[in-house]
Design a protein around this motif. Sequence first.
Motif, PDB file in Angstrom:
ATOM      1  N   PHE A   1       0.794  -1.227   0.000  1.00 16.56           N
ATOM      2  CA  PHE A   1       0.000   0.000   0.000  1.00 16.56           C
ATOM      3  C   PHE A   1       0.825   1.276   0.000  1.00 16.56           C
ATOM      4  CE2 PHE A   1      -2.995  -2.964   2.317  1.00 16.56           C
ATOM      5  CZ  PHE A   1      -3.696  -3.287   1.174  1.00 16.56           C
ATOM      6  N   GLY A   2       2.131   1.180   0.147  1.00 17.69           N
ATOM      7  CA  GLY A   2       2.958   2.381   0.125  1.00 17.69           C
ATOM      8  C   GLY A   2       4.163   2.224   1.020  1.00 17.69           C
ATOM      9  N   ARG A   3       4.789   3.354   1.302  1.00 14.57           N
ATOM     10  CA  ARG A   3       5.955   3.345   2.194  1.00 14.57           C
ATOM     11  C   ARG A   3       5.929   4.587   3.058  1.00 14.57           C
ATOM     12  NH1 ARG A   3      10.382   6.237   0.060  1.00 14.57           N
ATOM     13  NH2 ARG A   3       9.894   7.133  -1.938  1.00 14.57           N
TER      14      ARG A   3
ATOM     15  N   PRO B   1       6.722  11.845   9.807  1.00 15.51           N
ATOM     16  CA  PRO B   1       6.523  10.604   9.045  1.00 15.51           C
ATOM     17  C   PRO B   1       5.090  10.508   8.540  1.00 15.51           C
ATOM     18  CG  PRO B   1       7.625  10.160  11.126  1.00 15.51           C
ATOM     19  CD  PRO B   1       7.172  11.587  11.172  1.00 15.51           C
ATOM     20  N   ARG B   2       4.971  10.069   7.302  1.00 23.32           N
ATOM     21  CA  ARG B   2       3.668   9.887   6.677  1.00 23.32           C
ATOM     22  C   ARG B   2       3.817   8.790   5.632  1.00 23.32           C
ATOM     23  NH1 ARG B   2       6.506  13.544   4.387  1.00 23.32           N
ATOM     24  NH2 ARG B   2       6.424  14.025   2.181  1.00 23.32           N
TER      25      ARG B   2
ATOM     26  N   ALA C   1       4.860   7.083  12.356  1.00 25.79           N
ATOM     27  CA  ALA C   1       6.119   7.320  13.079  1.00 25.79           C
ATOM     28  C   ALA C   1       6.628   6.055  13.763  1.00 25.79           C
ATOM     29  CB  ALA C   1       5.929   8.430  14.114  1.00 25.79           C
ATOM     30  N   LYS C   2       5.737   5.122  14.043  1.00 25.51           N
ATOM     31  CA  LYS C   2       6.120   3.875  14.723  1.00 25.51           C
ATOM     32  C   LYS C   2       6.492   2.761  13.748  1.00 25.51           C
ATOM     33  CE  LYS C   2       3.400   4.907  18.785  1.00 25.51           C
ATOM     34  NZ  LYS C   2       2.284   4.526  19.641  1.00 25.51           N
ATOM     35  N   TRP C   3       6.385   3.027  12.452  1.00 24.00           N
ATOM     36  CA  TRP C   3       6.656   1.999  11.449  1.00 24.00           C
ATOM     37  C   TRP C   3       8.034   1.346  11.600  1.00 24.00           C
ATOM     38  CZ3 TRP C   3       4.606  -1.524   8.705  1.00 24.00           C
ATOM     39  CH2 TRP C   3       5.258  -2.085   7.605  1.00 24.00           C
ATOM     40  N   PRO C   4       9.111   2.078  11.890  1.00 25.04           N
ATOM     41  CA  PRO C   4      10.412   1.408  12.029  1.00 25.04           C
ATOM     42  C   PRO C   4      10.447   0.349  13.137  1.00 25.04           C
ATOM     43  CG  PRO C   4      10.731   3.750  11.763  1.00 25.04           C
ATOM     44  CD  PRO C   4       9.252   3.530  11.955  1.00 25.04           C
TER      45      PRO C   4
END
Length: 175
Positions: free
Chosen positions: A35-37, A47-48, A159-162
């Motif tokens: 769906f994206g990055r 972050p978005r 922002a929590k993706w990493p």
Amino acid sequence: MSLPKRKPNRLPRFDYGTVGAYFITICAREKKKVFGRVVGGGVLDAPRVSPSPHGEIVIAQLEAMTNFYPDLQIEKYVVMPNRIHFIVVVTQGPSGASRTPSPTEVRANQTIPAFVSTLKRMTNRTAGVQLWQRGYYDHIIRDQLDYDTIWQYIDENPAKWPHDQFYTSDGEEHP
């Protein structure tokens, strides 16, 4: 050999057409990042998610769903690389139902499951591929604190993706 029995996802005997707010999470098939990055993260660049073509399809279809379900309102959403989170509000019940019905009441109206099924079907049809895993997660939002906590969770998710178990720093998968 028999297959393991699937645990039911929905709250038994709860009417998912009841007026109120619901938090929904739907994951991509095999939790692939289609769906994206997530981009940004600098001092002036929060972050978005930068949506992929499939992410754009999901966004467009989610925003168009009120055409099919006029008694529903999407109040907040985020499309992540491998899932979507959103708050959906049922604004009118089958008979002017209250916001806090007894979970033991049984009604025929199952608005939320029908909504999710339609969203999946329409995005799959437009994309030309099976985008979603079977099932989804739902949470019946019980009060304002619960609503505010989920709103913040959706806001902060990119922002929590990493820290996500499916994050990889070697690039994102795209269809």
